[in-house]
Scaffold this active site. Structure first.
Site, PDB file in Angstrom:
ATOM      1  N   HIS A  29       0.834  -1.211   0.000  1.00 38.69           N
ATOM      2  CA  HIS A  29       0.000   0.000   0.000  1.00 38.69           C
ATOM      3  C   HIS A  29       0.869   1.262   0.000  1.00 38.69           C
ATOM      4  CE1 HIS A  29      -3.769   2.203   1.342  1.00 38.69           C
ATOM      5  NE2 HIS A  29      -2.828   3.088   1.612  1.00 38.69           N
ATOM      6  N   GLU A  30       1.808   1.329   0.932  1.00 38.57           N
ATOM      7  CA  GLU A  30       2.651   2.525   1.036  1.00 38.57           C
ATOM      8  C   GLU A  30       3.620   2.633  -0.142  1.00 38.57           C
ATOM      9  OE1 GLU A  30       1.910   4.783   3.064  1.00 38.57           O
ATOM     10  OE2 GLU A  30       0.479   3.581   4.202  1.00 38.57           O
ATOM     11  N   HIS A  33       1.830   4.256  -3.087  1.00 41.15           N
ATOM     12  CA  HIS A  33       1.789   5.717  -2.971  1.00 41.15           C
ATOM     13  C   HIS A  33       3.121   6.325  -3.413  1.00 41.15           C
ATOM     14  CE1 HIS A  33      -2.083   6.055  -1.120  1.00 41.15           C
ATOM     15  NE2 HIS A  33      -1.748   5.509   0.038  1.00 41.15           N
TER      16      HIS A  33
END
Length: 231
Positions: A29-30, A33
């Site tokens: 997820h990170e 980004h």
């Protein structure tokens, strides 16, 4: 041991599978980004060492502990400077959406692998019943958790990605008012998370929706590959 079972979200037997799932889900997820921010011209996360699949740089200890106890937690947010984007609002939406969409993709991948393993009889061929159960537990947790994170992060309240997407979509005057009220919106978010009555009517249904989405993809892959008989 009974004390730990009373305070943890998952039973101790299933806790390792939940932890593995969270490590993968939060890290990807990170990373998503950071990757898209860098691709669109903002190197902030990359220069800080956050554009990596190394879980250690993304994890927040208190966020993980709270996740295990309360079912709600967080990783270290990736810093993004939208001023470096040539089209800040459009690219900001993509960067914000990349995190939840990465969890959606992980959920699909998990459902696909689980369907293939079950449909081909690979799991049934394992003679160790504990190992069989462990595999089923892992994929059940992995699929549900990733689809839940996808839905949860799209809630339009700060500090979640859904709020940042809404902020970028909103007209400038509306966005200014949102920023003024952001501290109160965070307070509302905390109330929704920690007050049982509110959580039961907002967060809890997301788990059921996550399970339904996972079941939908498993049925889809069953039909796609012509498997039958286990679901």
């Amino acid at each position: 041991m009974d004390f730990l079972n009373d305070i943890l979200v998952y039973p101790l037997q299933q806790l390792p599978f939940f932890l593995i799932t969270i490590v993968i889900a939060f890290t990807v997820h990170e990373f998503a980004h950071a990757y898209f921010a860098n691709k669109f011209g903002d190197p902030t996360a990359r220069l800080l060492g956050r554009m990596t699949l190394n879980p250690a740089v993304h994890f927040d200890l208190f966020g993980i502990i709270l996740l295990l106890i309360a079912g709600f937690g967080w990783a270290r947010p990736v810093p993004v400077n939208r001023d470096n984007f040539s089209r800040p609002r459009v690219m900001g939406i993509v960067v914000s959406a990349a995190g939840p969409l990465s969890n959606f993709l992980l959920g699909i991948i998990g459902a696909l692998i689980y369907t293939v393993l079950m449909g081909t009889g690979a799991i049934d061929s394992i003679t160790n019943e504990q190992l069989q159960l462990a595999i089923v537990w892992f994929f059940g947790i992995f699929i549900k958790t990733n689809f839940f994170l996808f839905l949860f992060n799209l809630i339009p309240l700060p500090p979640l990605d859904g709020y940042r997407i809404l902020e970028d979509v909103a007209p400038r005057p509306v966005r200014a008012k949102m920023q003024q009220a952001e501290q109160w919106a965070v307070f509302i978010f905390l109330l929704v998370i920690f007050i049982p009555v509110l959580s039961a009517n907002t967060i809890a249904p997301l788990y059921n929706w996550a399970i339904q989405i996972g079941n939908h993809f498993i049925r889809l892959f069953l039909n796609l590959f012509g498997f039958s008989g286990f679901y």
